[in-house]
Design a protein around this motif. Structure first.
Motif, PDB file in Angstrom:
ATOM      1  N   SER A 209       0.835  -1.196   0.000  1.00  0.00           N
ATOM      2  CA  SER A 209       0.000   0.000   0.000  1.00  0.00           C
ATOM      3  C   SER A 209       0.873   1.251   0.000  1.00  0.00           C
ATOM      4  CB  SER A 209      -0.908   0.006   1.231  1.00  0.00           C
ATOM      5  OG  SER A 209      -0.122  -0.011   2.412  1.00  0.00           O
ATOM      6  N   ARG A 210       0.243   2.368  -0.326  1.00  0.00           N
ATOM      7  CA  ARG A 210       0.968   3.637  -0.367  1.00  0.00           C
ATOM      8  C   ARG A 210       0.985   4.291   1.001  1.00  0.00           C
ATOM      9  NH1 ARG A 210      -1.284   6.298  -6.056  1.00  0.00           N
ATOM     10  NH2 ARG A 210      -0.444   4.656  -7.426  1.00  0.00           N
ATOM     11  N   LYS A 211       2.064   4.999   1.294  1.00  0.00           N
ATOM     12  CA  LYS A 211       2.238   5.642   2.591  1.00  0.00           C
ATOM     13  C   LYS A 211       1.620   7.037   2.637  1.00  0.00           C
ATOM     14  CE  LYS A 211       6.639   3.351   3.700  1.00  0.00           C
ATOM     15  NZ  LYS A 211       8.052   3.572   4.066  1.00  0.00           N
TER      16      LYS A 211
ATOM     17  N   ASN B 126       6.638   4.982  -2.698  1.00  0.00           N
ATOM     18  CA  ASN B 126       6.918   5.107  -1.265  1.00  0.00           C
ATOM     19  C   ASN B 126       8.358   5.520  -1.004  1.00  0.00           C
ATOM     20  OD1 ASN B 126       4.321   4.448  -0.490  1.00  0.00           O
ATOM     21  ND2 ASN B 126       4.772   2.279  -0.162  1.00  0.00           N
TER      22      ASN B 126
ATOM     23  N   TYR C 109       8.555   9.172  -1.679  1.00  0.00           N
ATOM     24  CA  TYR C 109       7.888   9.908  -0.604  1.00  0.00           C
ATOM     25  C   TYR C 109       8.741   9.916   0.670  1.00  0.00           C
ATOM     26  CZ  TYR C 109       4.726  11.048   3.166  1.00  0.00           C
ATOM     27  OH  TYR C 109       4.157  11.615   4.274  1.00  0.00           O
ATOM     28  N   ASP C 110       9.312   8.773   1.027  1.00  0.00           N
ATOM     29  CA  ASP C 110      10.161   8.702   2.221  1.00  0.00           C
ATOM     30  C   ASP C 110      11.325   9.682   2.120  1.00  0.00           C
ATOM     31  OD1 ASP C 110       8.647   6.780   3.485  1.00  0.00           O
ATOM     32  OD2 ASP C 110       9.870   5.094   2.797  1.00  0.00           O
TER      33      ASP C 110
END
Length: 241
Positions: free
Chosen positions: A2-4, A190, A193-194
């Motif tokens: 899943s996406r964060k 992800n 994004y991280d």
């Protein structure tokens, strides 16, 4: 996987790209903090963003599957015309030798698969093509051509048998890999994004006391500025320290 992040993948990538530009403007401060942020740190980050924007969001992600399906349908349709003509030519050419006629029609797959193939059933067309290719020996071909069966039609069928088999395999492979591809894309998103969150945390701390510069490293703020909802549970980069 899943996406964060609670926004669309495209919105996140655009915000990450904006953040990368903000980093470039303030790179000296980051590099002064740590050589880790020296080139090619931000170059690599931009490259990762651009790669997903191009390969995932810049094209139809189902395009490969649609192309394979169109190819299968096209080959099947063309094959049906050739198969029907050869079937009729065998029936006419060997009308005075029904045993040979029936033996050929059976060996080449017409007896078992023609009914479904003639109704544009993909599995039936493929079964007929493969049986035709696998069971057509040189003696049978010579006998057929001697009775007026078109050698050009035969060559088309043989070529289409291999082409349709490969296209069918490609089509099924693309179908089965769709979930895996989604997981791989989410993993890449992800990671980006991280890294964006990491940049924001460092940037927010570096520019403590400079509200304008701090805002350049608040991911939620960047999303809001591009008129995209960030969601209520977005990690608050500015809360660090």
């Amino acid at each position: 996987m899943s996406r964060k992040f609670p926004c669309s993948g495209l919105a996140m990538l655009i915000a990450a790209s904006t953040l990368a530009e903000n980093f470039e403007q303030e790179k000296a401060a980051f590099v002064a903090e740590s050589p880790y942020y020296s080139d090619p740190y931000i170059v690599n980050y931009k490259t990762a963003i651009d790669l997903i924007l191009t390969t995932v969001f810049g094209i139809d992600v189902k395009g490969g599957q649609k192309t394979a399906t169109r190819q299968v349908n096209h080959i099947a349709l063309n094959s049906k015309e050739d198969l029907g003509m050869v079937r009729d030519q065998i029936a006419r050419g060997f009308r005075n030798d029904p045993d040979t006629r029936d033996s050929l029609l059976d060996a080449l797959g017409f007896t078992s698969a023609w009914e479904s193939a003639s109704k544009n059933n993909q599995e039936g067309v493929l079964a007929l093509l493969l049986k035709f290719r696998n069971n057509l020996g040189p003696e049978a071909r010579a006998a057929m051509e001697a009775k007026g069966v078109s050698p050009v039609r035969i060559d088309h069928i043989l070529a289409n048998a291999s082409a349709l088999n490969k296209a069918n395999i490609d089509q099924e492979a693309l179908k089965s890999s769709s979930k895996e591809d989604t997981g791989q894309v989410n993993a890449q998103l992800n990671e980006i994004y991280d890294q964006a969150v990491d940049i924001c945390k460092i940037g927010h701390r570096l520019f403590k006391g400079d509200e304008l510069k701090q805002e350049k490293f608040v991911f939620k703020k960047i999303l809001e500025n591009q008129s995209t909802s960030a969601g209520e549970e977005y990690p608050e980069e500015e809360s660090v320290g």
